[in-house]
Scaffold this active site. Structure first.
Site, mmCIF file in Angstrom:
data_model
loop_
_atom_site.group_PDB
_atom_site.id
_atom_site.type_symbol
_atom_site.label_atom_id
_atom_site.label_comp_id
_atom_site.label_asym_id
_atom_site.label_seq_id
_atom_site.Cartn_x
_atom_site.Cartn_y
_atom_site.Cartn_z
ATOM 1 N N THR A 12 -3.404 0.729 46.630
ATOM 2 C CA THR A 12 -2.899 2.075 46.843
ATOM 3 C C THR A 12 -1.433 2.011 47.259
ATOM 4 O OG1 THR A 12 -3.256 4.168 48.021
ATOM 5 C CG2 THR A 12 -3.520 2.183 49.317
ATOM 6 N N ASN A 14 -0.533 4.784 49.083
ATOM 7 C CA ASN A 14 -0.638 5.834 50.104
ATOM 8 C C ASN A 14 -0.662 5.181 51.498
ATOM 9 O OD1 ASN A 14 -1.735 7.653 52.007
ATOM 10 N ND2 ASN A 14 -2.792 8.821 50.415
ATOM 11 N N GLU A 44 -4.232 4.051 35.587
ATOM 12 C CA GLU A 44 -4.639 5.450 35.360
ATOM 13 C C GLU A 44 -6.075 5.695 35.791
ATOM 14 O OE1 GLU A 44 -3.616 8.241 32.418
ATOM 15 O OE2 GLU A 44 -2.576 6.637 31.330
ATOM 16 N N ASP A 73 -11.224 5.304 46.090
ATOM 17 C CA ASP A 73 -11.030 6.590 45.418
ATOM 18 C C ASP A 73 -11.760 7.633 46.239
ATOM 19 O OD1 ASP A 73 -9.681 7.878 43.237
ATOM 20 O OD2 ASP A 73 -11.648 8.505 42.566
ATOM 21 N N SER A 74 -11.084 8.716 46.478
ATOM 22 C CA SER A 74 -11.646 9.672 47.426
ATOM 23 C C SER A 74 -11.273 11.083 47.021
ATOM 24 C CB SER A 74 -11.112 9.375 48.827
ATOM 25 O OG SER A 74 -9.701 9.320 48.803
ATOM 26 N N PHE A 154 -3.139 14.163 56.132
ATOM 27 C CA PHE A 154 -2.558 14.432 54.814
ATOM 28 C C PHE A 154 -3.570 15.223 53.986
ATOM 29 C CE2 PHE A 154 -4.805 11.539 51.830
ATOM 30 C CZ PHE A 154 -5.544 10.796 52.739
ATOM 31 N N GLY A 155 -3.168 15.556 52.777
ATOM 32 C CA GLY A 155 -4.090 16.189 51.836
ATOM 33 C C GLY A 155 -4.707 17.460 52.393
ATOM 34 N N TYR A 156 -6.034 17.549 52.256
ATOM 35 C CA TYR A 156 -6.752 18.758 52.657
ATOM 36 C C TYR A 156 -7.094 18.782 54.148
ATOM 37 C CZ TYR A 156 -7.335 19.134 47.588
ATOM 38 O OH TYR A 156 -7.097 19.210 46.237
ATOM 39 N N LYS A 177 -9.954 11.310 63.739
ATOM 40 C CA LYS A 177 -10.349 11.298 62.317
ATOM 41 C C LYS A 177 -10.862 9.916 61.904
ATOM 42 C CE LYS A 177 -8.631 11.737 57.630
ATOM 43 N NZ LYS A 177 -7.476 11.838 56.731
HETATM 44 P P1 IMP Z 1 -6.995 9.404 45.472
HETATM 45 O O1 IMP Z 1 -5.706 8.906 46.020
HETATM 46 O O2 IMP Z 1 -7.146 9.349 44.010
HETATM 47 O O3 IMP Z 1 -8.164 8.813 46.194
HETATM 48 O O4 IMP Z 1 -6.976 10.976 45.722
HETATM 49 C C1 IMP Z 1 -7.453 11.454 46.837
HETATM 50 C C2 IMP Z 1 -7.044 12.891 47.049
HETATM 51 O O5 IMP Z 1 -8.124 13.498 47.736
HETATM 52 C C3 IMP Z 1 -5.816 12.983 47.939
HETATM 53 O O6 IMP Z 1 -4.644 13.201 47.210
HETATM 54 C C4 IMP Z 1 -6.157 14.160 48.832
HETATM 55 O O7 IMP Z 1 -5.787 15.341 48.180
HETATM 56 C C5 IMP Z 1 -7.680 14.112 48.915
HETATM 57 N N1 IMP Z 1 -8.103 13.299 50.078
HETATM 58 C C6 IMP Z 1 -8.717 12.073 50.068
HETATM 59 N N2 IMP Z 1 -8.938 11.641 51.331
HETATM 60 C C7 IMP Z 1 -8.449 12.595 52.135
HETATM 61 C C8 IMP Z 1 -8.367 12.707 53.556
HETATM 62 O O8 IMP Z 1 -8.750 11.824 54.345
HETATM 63 N N3 IMP Z 1 -7.808 13.837 54.017
HETATM 64 C C9 IMP Z 1 -7.345 14.828 53.203
HETATM 65 N N4 IMP Z 1 -7.371 14.759 51.887
HETATM 66 C C10 IMP Z 1 -7.929 13.650 51.352
#
Ligand code: IMP
Length: 198
Positions: A12, A14, A44, A73-74, A154-156, A177
């Site tokens: 990753t 991230n 991809e 993947d999340s 981050f994210g949601y 968290k």
């Molecule tokens: P990935 O990087 O393909 O796994 O995409 C995961 C996406 O799911 C991220 O860009 C976030 O939008 C969301 N996501 C996954 N984990 C989290 C979390 O721990 N908190 C908030 N959003 C998350």
């Protein structure tokens, strides 16, 4: 004689994910992520499940480098939206990785809905020499709120209140968290697997 910790490459870029993984596995591995390998291609995510995508990333990177590779993947599954955004969580708002747009779309889709439940899901794959060696999954249930709250994470995170709490992941902060997240639950399984197999 002390021997160096084996290296674990996390597939990753991230930094939040890497920090969470390092905080749980840093004692037994030297954890590095894909930012240490700028020459690596972006893999991809063409799968339709978290497992398919995690497998693509872990196997793809471990074909290029010696040692153990861990991918993650999340995403967020929302019941009232039939499981969306799911594997498309990172581009839900129309632009890959744009958290603001993703959250704006989620708020729009959820406006007026009474069913608020959903979960963060995380699937991880450990691979070596181009082959999956094990996979792990974790989830955390919660509710989606109407307006973002909090500044961490981050994210949601600003829209998600885990079950049993009254604050969002962003308000609770990373320390809390990391004790209950989907990723930390998948990582606990890895720790147990490593105790038996490593
Ligand atoms: P990935 O990087 O393909 O796994 O995409 C995961 C996406 O799911 C991220 O860009 C976030 O939008 C969301 N996501 C996954 N984990 C989290 C979390 O721990 N908190 C908030 N959003 C998350």
């Amino acid at each position: 004689m002390l021997s160096a910790a084996p290296r674990l490459i996390v597939a990753t870029r991230n930094a939040h994910k890497t920090a969470e993984i390092r905080s749980m596995l840093g004692g037994r591995f030297e954890v590095v992520d894909a930012t240490a390998f700028p020459e690596f291609p972006e893999i991809e995510e063409t799968g339709t499940t978290f497992l398919e995508n995690a497998r693509l990333k872990a196997e793809g990177i471990s074909r290029l480098i010696d040692g153990w590779v861990l991918s993650d993947d999340s995403g967020l599954e929302v019941d009232a939206l039939g499981g969306a955004p799911g594997v498309w969580s990172s581009s839900y708002g129309g632009e890959e990785g744009n958290n603001e747009k993703n959250n704006a779309r989620l708020m729009t889709e959820m406006a007026g809905k009474t069913e608020r439940g959903g979960r963060f899901v995380c699937t991880m794959v450990l691979a070596k020499d181009g082959k999956e060696r094990a996979n792990f999954s974790g989830a955390v249930e919660g509710d989606i709120i109407d307006e973002p709250r909090g500044s961490e994470g981050f994210g949601y995170d600003p829209l998600f209140i885990p079950t049993g709490y009254d604050r969002t992941f962003s308000e609770l902060g990373d320390a809390v968290k990391n004790t209950l997240s989907h990723r930390s639950r998948a990582l606990s399984q890895i720790t147990a697997w490593l105790d038996i197999n490593f």
